[in-house]
Scaffold this active site. Sequence first.
Site, PDB file in Angstrom:
ATOM      1  N   PRO A   1       0.852  -1.223   0.124  1.00 23.57           N
ATOM      2  CA  PRO A   1       0.044  -0.085   0.011  1.00 23.57           C
ATOM      3  C   PRO A   1       0.928   1.209  -0.026  1.00 23.57           C
ATOM      4  O   PRO A   1       1.732   1.342   0.798  1.00 23.57           O
ATOM      5  CB  PRO A   1      -0.787  -0.296   1.227  1.00 23.57           C
ATOM      6  CG  PRO A   1      -0.925  -1.587   1.521  1.00 23.57           C
ATOM      7  CD  PRO A   1       0.396  -2.264   1.143  1.00 23.57           C
ATOM      8  N   CYS A   2       0.170   2.215  -0.688  1.00 22.41           N
ATOM      9  CA  CYS A   2       1.065   3.699  -0.921  1.00 22.41           C
ATOM     10  C   CYS A   2       0.343   4.538   0.053  1.00 22.41           C
ATOM     11  O   CYS A   2       0.636   5.696   0.184  1.00 22.41           O
ATOM     12  CB  CYS A   2       1.214   4.081  -2.359  1.00 22.41           C
ATOM     13  SG  CYS A   2      -0.586   4.246  -2.960  1.00 22.41           S
TER      14      CYS A   2
END
Length: 600
Positions: free
Chosen positions: A560-561
Amino acid sequence: MADWTSDKDDSDKFEWESDGEAEPSSAPAFGNLDAAGPSTLDSNGWANEEAPPTSLVEGYVLMGFPKEMVLKGIKEIGHSDANALLELLLTYKTLGEDAAVGNCSTSGCFPQSVEDDDDFDFENWDGDNDADGREPNPDSSGDEDFLREMSEKDDKIKSLVDMGFPEDEANMAITRCGVDAALTVLVDSVYASQAAGDCHYGNLSGYEVTGSCFDSLGVRKKARLMEDSKKKRKQYGGGAQGNRRPLDGNHEEPMPLPNPMVGFSLPNDRLRSVTRRLPQQAIGPPFFYYENVALAPKGVWATISRFLYDIEPEFVDSKHLCAAARKRGYIHNLPIENRFPVLPLPPKTIFEAFPHYEKWWPSWDPRRQFNCLQTSMSSAKLTERIQCALANSGNPPHRSVQKYVMDECRKWNLVWVGKNKVAHLEPHEVEYLLGFPRDHTRGVGKTERFKSLGNSFQVDTVAYHLSVLKDMFPNGVNVLSLFTGIGGGEVALHRLGIHMRTVVSVEIGEVNRRILRGWWDQTQTGTLIEIADVKSLTNDRIATFVRRFGGFDLVIGGSPCNNLAGSNRHHRDGLEGEQSALFYHYFRILDAVKSEMAAM
């Protein structure tokens, strides 16, 4: 590490960027940083020496402009240029009187820069796509001449902020030196302002710093500041060509990003030659492929590289392969020779992808590619306001109206569907731009479709990198897919004609798992094993899978960013953020797979 050799003089130029996708502003950016203190302001907020003549205000009022509108215009641009002031007041009239005096109702036509959208996510809006959210114009010099980006101001502000400068000082430097000024010049300008310090610091009316101000600060401070400036310039690639810094894992330094962001190669690109030498610990099975946003906080990619065996990232903006921008970094141990694109080749411009929109496309909209596709779309209120503003304007619209409309069109990837009428892309159009089959996400809610697509791979880009596996594994591959999402990696392998014997998919989103399972059941004959939480994939389970399948041929995924993207104003905590810290599980799992396979 990759050694770049090129027949082009500028192949090793680098540009520092950050992922802070700034919101374009529709209001003129005039401000007086030397505003007088409270004791010198009159009841209307004017400094005594700056208050406009009463007769001047009354003259514009007699023309039909509200007094509040006139005062607002004078505060923004002054009253020395009567033509400019009249033009601004006419613009206010066009956009709506209430807006000009700050009383816009929610049903009014006046543009607002930011939509109040609960699930609005800037993560995938590359408002800076190499040039601050403005779209490129087509270039007639050939495929190697990449589409030219338009605006650079926000990019340079963010670059300066990532160097440690305050945002207001960065903005002032650009105001003094111009948007086209080199980053090194801006760095010097900021230090000059800091050196000028007590002598009219922040006065935009005088762009040159006088020598007497430096003298009053003393030689020692001036020398220190200029030395700091030189260090910044060297650190950030000063001079005609920037220098790539070693990947030493230093948390304090950002990693230089190439400009243009084209990775190690592009399809049919024979102008550049890249030789890559992998660190010894990265060689050997399995192949692995990791992806995340390119414009992460400083130190993030250096840390990711250090954990992933000191491999140099491959930074690619998908605008060079398709019709939409998507700046991503990839770390992998795949060969980079003999790559080939997946067929059919994707369209590279808006009109190639959707020719029916060209009928209504105004001549003053220069976009030929989309910005990075987001996880949410514009609201109906926004498109209604745009239509209203255009209907009340001339043909062509006033340039301030054009600017407002273009800012919103770029931010939300709006298309022209009628006279003065814009709309957001539909889910099947986003699927097409990202390289997924039509209706890949159909069957779930529209909001969920946009969210899932906005967080996915750009399939054509990933397929180009994975294409080297086709001849290496004629009998198919076993894949460990981490943070699978809606299966961008799997779709890429399928489109390449690579059989997936087994895929162990780890994805926490129930909707994403449903989408992947639906596609798999319709297209694949191999085995799909689904795991919900990456944390539950323990080393013992990994060992069991390795023994069961004889190892994995590919470990693929992008953690996840959420805490890396510039849109996350409150929790952009880098790899220490709650979500983005899951990267360490990617490394843990990959390392466990490598160790287990080495012991076989």
